[in-house]
Write a protein that holds these residues in place. Structure first.
Motif, mmCIF file in Angstrom:
data_model
loop_
_atom_site.group_PDB
_atom_site.id
_atom_site.type_symbol
_atom_site.label_atom_id
_atom_site.label_comp_id
_atom_site.label_asym_id
_atom_site.label_seq_id
_atom_site.Cartn_x
_atom_site.Cartn_y
_atom_site.Cartn_z
ATOM 1 N N GLU A 1 10.740 28.635 38.383
ATOM 2 C CA GLU A 1 11.210 28.929 37.021
ATOM 3 C C GLU A 1 12.516 29.719 37.028
ATOM 4 O OE1 GLU A 1 7.139 29.420 34.512
ATOM 5 O OE2 GLU A 1 7.555 31.007 35.967
ATOM 6 N N ALA A 2 13.169 29.763 38.193
ATOM 7 C CA ALA A 2 14.393 30.551 38.321
ATOM 8 C C ALA A 2 15.514 29.721 38.910
ATOM 9 C CB ALA A 2 14.136 31.780 39.199
ATOM 10 N N ILE A 3 16.724 30.172 38.669
ATOM 11 C CA ILE A 3 17.904 29.553 39.272
ATOM 12 C C ILE A 3 18.864 30.659 39.685
ATOM 13 C CG2 ILE A 3 19.100 29.282 37.041
ATOM 14 C CD1 ILE A 3 20.335 26.688 38.161
ATOM 15 N N SER A 4 19.454 30.505 40.853
ATOM 16 C CA SER A 4 20.520 31.416 41.257
ATOM 17 C C SER A 4 21.852 30.759 40.922
ATOM 18 C CB SER A 4 20.453 31.715 42.758
ATOM 19 O OG SER A 4 21.034 30.677 43.503
ATOM 20 N N ILE A 5 22.820 31.577 40.562
ATOM 21 C CA ILE A 5 24.146 31.059 40.212
ATOM 22 C C ILE A 5 25.188 31.884 40.946
ATOM 23 C CG2 ILE A 5 25.810 30.683 38.349
ATOM 24 C CD1 ILE A 5 23.493 30.222 36.456
ATOM 25 N N ALA B 1 10.426 23.156 36.152
ATOM 26 C CA ALA B 1 9.937 23.995 35.058
ATOM 27 C C ALA B 1 11.110 24.608 34.297
ATOM 28 C CB ALA B 1 9.049 25.094 35.630
ATOM 29 N N PRO B 2 10.913 24.959 33.041
ATOM 30 C CA PRO B 2 11.982 25.618 32.273
ATOM 31 C C PRO B 2 12.434 26.906 32.964
ATOM 32 C CG PRO B 2 10.196 24.928 30.824
ATOM 33 C CD PRO B 2 9.703 24.735 32.225
ATOM 34 N N ILE B 3 13.707 27.210 32.838
ATOM 35 C CA ILE B 3 14.261 28.403 33.468
ATOM 36 C C ILE B 3 13.880 29.648 32.669
ATOM 37 C CG2 ILE B 3 16.392 29.612 34.083
ATOM 38 C CD1 ILE B 3 15.726 27.277 35.913
ATOM 39 N N ARG B 4 13.246 30.611 33.344
ATOM 40 C CA ARG B 4 12.890 31.890 32.731
ATOM 41 C C ARG B 4 13.704 33.047 33.292
ATOM 42 N NH1 ARG B 4 7.290 33.190 34.027
ATOM 43 N NH2 ARG B 4 7.656 34.923 32.602
ATOM 44 N N LEU B 5 14.367 32.815 34.440
ATOM 45 C CA LEU B 5 15.159 33.865 35.084
ATOM 46 C C LEU B 5 16.415 33.249 35.683
ATOM 47 C CD1 LEU B 5 15.451 36.809 36.234
ATOM 48 C CD2 LEU B 5 14.268 35.961 38.282
#
Length: 221
Positions: free
Chosen positions: A163-167, A10-14
């Motif tokens: 919808e999230a990714i950690s970096i 899904a597109p990243i929202r967070l």
């Protein structure tokens, strides 16, 4: 736990950022206090010649290499935060971080900071304008306690894990993202080496801060 493929998800929202080594260039300061910490908490001192090689190890391997018992970690973390509070003026953001945060905000992507550092230290280093771009703060996490903080950040932001990714810049950031059911991104300008990070199979790898905006906003992967 299965995590969606970075391209098909899904597109990243967070975007959930680690702080030290990811947003702030604090590595030199931390290296400068290692001998003091080793003496105070009685663990193995780090020879300057072995610093680069340690970057190829996972976080758990580094802790074992230094001979730090797990029960000491919370005390060390608390002490480091208190020391850093006296030196925040010495630490800068990596070049391009301010522009990255502004670009994410302009694109409607929410930003969270999850860190073992304190919120006050992080706010001081970011400065008021950049700190205002952060929607969710989950700070003072334990060394291996980021996964629950990620889940809290997701809940507070009202965003699904898909919808999230950690970096982050350490292998433990990738491990925690997996446990939270999120995609994981790794930056190459922080602590861990590229080989150590890629061995953990992150979904995305970023060579520079502007790569994050390019990949997440423009979709150029």
């Amino acid at each position: 736990m299965t995590v969606p493929d970075a391209d098909a998800g899904a597109p990243i929202r967070l975007v959930i950022f680690d702080f030290d080594g990811t947003l702030s260039d604090s590595g030199g300061w931390f290296l400068g206090i290692v001998d003091h910490l080793a003496e105070k908490y009685r663990f193995r001192a780090v020879d300057p010649d072995e610093v680069e090689g340690m970057r190829d190890k996972t976080t758990r391997e580094v802790i074992r290499h230094l001979g730090i018992p797990p029960w000491k970690l919370p005390f060390i973390a608390r002490y480091v935060r208190s020391l850093l509070a006296l030196h925040t003026h010495e630490i800068a953001l990596f070049e391009g971080i301010a522009e990255l945060l502004a670009a994410l905000k302009a694109a409607g992507i929410r930003v969270a900071v999850v860190t073992s550092n304190s919120e006050l230290n992080a706010r001081r280093i970011l400065g008021p304008d950049n700190a205002a771009l952060v929607d969710v703060w989950e700070c003072a996490s334990s060394l291996y306690g980021k996964a629950p903080k990620y889940r809290r950040a997701l809940k507070r932001a009202g965003v699904a894990a898909s919808e999230a990714i950690s970096i982050g810049d350490e292998t433990r950031d990738i491990e925690a993202a997996r446990r939270a059911g999120m995609r994981a991104g790794a930056v190459l300008w922080g602590y861990a080496s590229e080989s150590a990070l890629r061995a953990q199979s992150p979904d995305l790898v970023f060579a520079a801060p502007n790569d994050i905006a390019r990949m997440l906003i423009a979709g150029d992967r």
